[in-house]
Design a protein around this motif. Sequence first.
Motif, short mmCIF file in Angstrom:
data_model
loop_
_atom_site.label_atom_id
_atom_site.label_comp_id
_atom_site.label_asym_id
_atom_site.label_seq_id
_atom_site.Cartn_x
_atom_site.Cartn_y
_atom_site.Cartn_z
N MET A 31 -9.17 5.52 -6.59
CA MET A 31 -7.76 5.17 -6.71
C MET A 31 -7.48 4.05 -5.74
SD MET A 31 -4.37 7.53 -6.19
CE MET A 31 -4.43 8.23 -7.81
N ASP A 32 -6.83 2.99 -6.23
CA ASP A 32 -6.56 1.85 -5.36
C ASP A 32 -5.40 2.16 -4.41
OD1 ASP A 32 -4.22 1.53 -6.83
OD2 ASP A 32 -4.95 -0.17 -7.98
N ALA A 33 -5.27 1.30 -3.41
CA ALA A 33 -4.28 1.51 -2.35
C ALA A 33 -2.85 1.49 -2.88
CB ALA A 33 -4.46 0.45 -1.25
N GLN A 34 -2.59 0.64 -3.85
CA GLN A 34 -1.23 0.53 -4.40
C GLN A 34 -0.83 1.82 -5.12
OE1 GLN A 34 -0.74 -2.73 -7.13
NE2 GLN A 34 1.48 -2.69 -6.97
N ARG A 35 -1.72 2.37 -5.93
CA ARG A 35 -1.42 3.64 -6.63
C ARG A 35 -1.28 4.78 -5.63
NH1 ARG A 35 -5.68 4.80 -11.10
NH2 ARG A 35 -4.73 6.85 -10.98
N LEU A 36 -2.11 4.77 -4.60
CA LEU A 36 -2.05 5.81 -3.58
C LEU A 36 -0.71 5.74 -2.83
CD1 LEU A 36 -3.56 8.14 -2.24
CD2 LEU A 36 -4.54 6.48 -0.64
N ALA A 37 -0.28 4.53 -2.51
CA ALA A 37 1.01 4.36 -1.81
C ALA A 37 2.17 4.82 -2.71
CB ALA A 37 1.20 2.90 -1.41
N LEU A 38 2.10 4.50 -3.99
CA LEU A 38 3.13 4.93 -4.92
C LEU A 38 3.16 6.46 -5.03
CD1 LEU A 38 5.28 4.35 -7.08
CD2 LEU A 38 3.41 4.15 -8.74
N LEU A 39 2.00 7.07 -5.09
CA LEU A 39 1.90 8.52 -5.15
C LEU A 39 2.50 9.15 -3.89
CD1 LEU A 39 0.99 11.14 -6.46
CD2 LEU A 39 -1.30 10.73 -5.51
N LYS A 40 2.19 8.59 -2.76
CA LYS A 40 2.74 9.12 -1.51
C LYS A 40 4.26 9.03 -1.50
CE LYS A 40 -1.25 8.49 1.51
NZ LYS A 40 -1.79 7.84 2.71
N ARG A 41 4.82 7.92 -2.02
CA ARG A 41 6.28 7.78 -2.09
C ARG A 41 6.88 8.83 -3.03
NH1 ARG A 41 5.11 2.21 -2.02
NH2 ARG A 41 5.47 2.03 -4.26
N LYS A 42 6.22 9.05 -4.16
CA LYS A 42 6.70 10.08 -5.10
C LYS A 42 6.69 11.45 -4.43
CE LYS A 42 5.27 7.99 -9.50
NZ LYS A 42 4.39 8.17 -10.67
N LEU A 43 5.60 11.75 -3.72
CA LEU A 43 5.50 13.05 -3.05
C LEU A 43 6.57 13.18 -1.96
CD1 LEU A 43 1.62 13.35 -2.83
CD2 LEU A 43 3.16 14.86 -4.12
N GLU A 44 6.80 12.13 -1.22
CA GLU A 44 7.84 12.15 -0.18
C GLU A 44 9.22 12.36 -0.81
OE1 GLU A 44 7.34 8.52 2.01
OE2 GLU A 44 5.49 9.22 2.97
N ALA A 45 9.46 11.75 -1.96
CA ALA A 45 10.74 11.93 -2.66
C ALA A 45 10.93 13.38 -3.09
CB ALA A 45 10.81 11.00 -3.87
N LEU A 46 9.83 14.08 -3.30
CA LEU A 46 9.87 15.49 -3.67
C LEU A 46 9.76 16.41 -2.44
CD1 LEU A 46 7.54 15.28 -6.79
CD2 LEU A 46 10.01 15.65 -6.80
N ASN A 47 9.87 15.81 -1.25
CA ASN A 47 9.81 16.53 0.03
C ASN A 47 8.44 17.14 0.31
OD1 ASN A 47 12.49 15.97 0.79
ND2 ASN A 47 13.21 17.61 -0.53
N TYR A 48 7.40 16.50 -0.16
CA TYR A 48 6.03 16.88 0.19
C TYR A 48 5.53 15.86 1.21
CZ TYR A 48 6.05 20.01 -3.82
OH TYR A 48 6.34 21.02 -4.71
#
Length: 85
Positions: free
Chosen positions: A1-18
Amino acid sequence: MDAQRLALLKRKLEALNYDGELDPKSAPLAEKLVDDLVNATNSYRSLKIRVTKQGQEIEAGQTKVEVLRRENGKVLKENSALHME
């Protein structure tokens, strides 16, 4: 998984309070789970709106049926009275 997708995933998880750490090895699984969660939530909201609308339509239909039943009763009485004459 590239860095951009990983960063997007982390933002999604943070938005869900993970807020926990995300291991790059588990990122594809986490991405799939987040996408499934978002899709399930959207489907739930859509179905909830449809159920609410259908409930309102049912109530409106029941009101019309009740009015017609009362009117039918009156017409039947009138019809019976006419046949008695």
